[in-house]
Scaffold this active site. Structure first.
Site, PDB file in Angstrom:
ATOM      1  N   GLU A 162       0.811  -1.213   0.000  1.00  0.00           N
ATOM      2  CA  GLU A 162       0.000   0.000   0.000  1.00  0.00           C
ATOM      3  C   GLU A 162       0.853   1.276   0.000  1.00  0.00           C
ATOM      4  O   GLU A 162       0.816   2.058   0.954  1.00  0.00           O
ATOM      5  CB  GLU A 162      -0.945   0.013   1.215  1.00  0.00           C
ATOM      6  CG  GLU A 162      -1.869  -1.184   1.262  1.00  0.00           C
ATOM      7  CD  GLU A 162      -2.878  -1.126   2.421  1.00  0.00           C
ATOM      8  OE1 GLU A 162      -2.870  -0.147   3.178  1.00  0.00           O
ATOM      9  OE2 GLU A 162      -3.667  -2.067   2.557  1.00  0.00           O
ATOM     10  N   GLU A 359      -4.952  -8.752   0.949  1.00  0.00           N
ATOM     11  CA  GLU A 359      -5.639  -8.429   2.204  1.00  0.00           C
ATOM     12  C   GLU A 359      -7.123  -8.242   1.933  1.00  0.00           C
ATOM     13  O   GLU A 359      -7.510  -7.611   0.934  1.00  0.00           O
ATOM     14  CB  GLU A 359      -5.144  -7.123   2.832  1.00  0.00           C
ATOM     15  CG  GLU A 359      -3.829  -7.211   3.527  1.00  0.00           C
ATOM     16  CD  GLU A 359      -3.409  -5.877   4.145  1.00  0.00           C
ATOM     17  OE1 GLU A 359      -4.291  -5.070   4.544  1.00  0.00           O
ATOM     18  OE2 GLU A 359      -2.192  -5.646   4.203  1.00  0.00           O
TER      19      GLU A 359
END
Ligand code: IFM
Length: 459
Positions: A162, A359
């Site tokens: 991220e 995720e």
């Protein structure tokens, strides 16, 4: 239904679970500094001990083995391996990851390693952090070390987790470490993260790595209305959240209209000839993290003068029109948005490598019942619905190979401290006792059923 051969895993990250922040030679990271700064995290929570995974990793691997996952995604702590970010190697840090990798392989679990999950060595931040190219070069050195020491046992390498959060939540919003609120600094950080990724890919390839990718938290963004100003806001948000990453990685350029989002500040001297070729080197997979969609509308900039704006001050506000259940993070539960994100990406970037969901998960207000168990039906519903959304995307032609559930354990949820519980396994933070929740047993059943289907002879 998910296809035969679809793989299941669980995920964590070093600072969120390891603890042992000052033991066996680990150096400080920006998250140690940030969490120890008053007012930065909920209730002053830190990752000093977290889940104490550093000392309890055997118990955690046993939980993974009993869960039946065939892969485990976790991150290396850069400052445990290189306390100063560069220079002398911490032998005890190497020993820890050696033991963890060996334990996983002995349990029949394939390791997927994230090299950077937000915990920059503080020594590098002191020299400019991701604002400067030297940090990308240091990341390449750390990657080379990791590949050399551990490459024989790691199945899958994820360079960055991220980067949107590292660059924009860390250097522009200031909600994450290092807590800065900058314009050009954050935009330079975004570019240097991508350069670091490209240099890391090069190191991993040189070391013979077969499965190399990056994890992005791309957003499915809806617009509040079809008014021209809201559509323009949507476009700016697409650039900030998604395309500043996907275009350099998969189209070899930055978004042509990025100046609309950043008033010309993004294209600074930190971008050098040759960078886009480096950043766009082919990958074996793309990791996607997804939790919830967002809706945007036009709004006034917080600072009128573009020179005074942070990189997230793009004239956009977020609304929540979803009228659905929300997790304790305050995130709306909209599984169809997951399918939309995946099919949208597939349509837009036909050359995309295979996707792994790295995720997806749910923070819920878990309580321990009188029977000592956690009956987290809300989490089970969330997971089942989101896996069904992945199956829908696959049915529509998207190549998704596997799913890592966030998270194996309740853990340190960054600025939100320990209030947010994402785990399949409850952690009592006083005693560090682990209690598998109902969702753990549910996920185990799903994996077992999937495995049986995969092994069934074709009819
Ligand atoms: O806990 C985080 C993780 O570190 C990165 N992705 C989102 C998760 C939930 O907020």
């Amino acid at each position: 239904m998910l296809p035969a051969g679809f793989r299941f895993g669980a995920a964590t990250a070093a600072y969120q679970i390891e603890g042992a922040h000052d033991q066996d030679g680990r150096g400080p990271s920006i998250w140690d500094t940030f969490s120890h700064t008053p007012g930065r995290t909920l209730g002053g929570a830190t990752g000093d001990t977290a889940c104490d995974h550093y000392h309890r990793y055997r118990e955690d691997v046993e939980l993974l083995r009993q869960l039946g996952v065939d892969s485990y995604r976790f991150s290396f702590s850069w400052s445990r391996l290189l306390p100063e970010g560069t220079g002398p190697v911490n032998a005890k840090g190497v020993d820890f990851y050696d033991r963890l990798l060996d334990e996983l392989l002995a349990a029949g679990i394939r390791p997927a390693v994230t090299l950077y999950h937000w915990d920059l060595p503080q020594a590098l931040e002191d020299r400019g952090g991701w604002r400067v190219r030297e940090t990308a070069e240091a990341f390449a050195g750390y990657t080379a070390l990791a590949a050399e020491r551990f490459g024989d046992r790691v199945e899958r390498w994820i360079t960055l987790n991220e980067p949107h959060c590292s660059a924009f939540v860390g250097y522009a919003e200031g909600r994450h470490a290092p807590g800065a609120q900058e314009g050009r600094g954050a935009l330079a950080a975004a570019h240097h993260l991508l350069v670091g990724h490209g240099l890391a890919v090069r190191e991993l390839r040189a070391a013979g790595a077969q499965e190399v990718g990056i994890t992005l938290n791309l957003d499915r963004i809806h617009t509040a209305s079809d008014r021209p100003e809201d559509l323009a806001a949507l476009r700016r948000a697409e650039v900030l959240h998604n395309e500043v990453w996907t275009q350099p990685l998969f189209s070899g350029r930055y978004p042509a209209d990025e100046a609309e989002t950043w008033a010309g500040q993004a294209d600074g001297p930190w971008r050098r000839p040759g960078d886009l070729e480096l950043i766009g080197a082919p990958l074996d997979f793309l990791g996607i993290n997804f939790y919830r969609p967002i809706t945007v509308a036009a709004a006034p900039h917080r600072a009128e003068d573009p020179e005074q704006r942070s990189a997230v001050d793009i004239g956009v506000t977020e609304l929540d029109p979803y009228g659905t259940r929300h997790t304790t993070m305050g995130w709306p539960v909209v599984p169809a948005a997951f399918t939309e994100l995946l099919t949208g990406l597939h349509g837009r970037y036909p050359e995309l490598p295979p996707i792994w969901i790295t995720e997806n998960g749910c923070a819920d207000p878990d309580t321990v019942g009188p029977d000592g168990q956690v009956h987290d039906t809300g989490r089970i519903d969330y997971l089942a619905d989101h896996l069904a959304a992945v199956a829908d995307a696959i049915a529509a032609g998207v190549d998704v190979r596997g799913y890592f559930l966030w998270s194996l354990l309740d853990n340190f949820e960054w600025a939100r401290g320990y209030d947010q519980r994402f785990g399949l396994v409850r952690v009592d933070y006083d005693t560090k006792t682990r209690t598998p929740k109902d969702s753990y047993h549910w996920y185990r059943g799903l994996i077992t059923a999937q495995r049986a289907r995969t092994e069934e002879p074709a009819r």
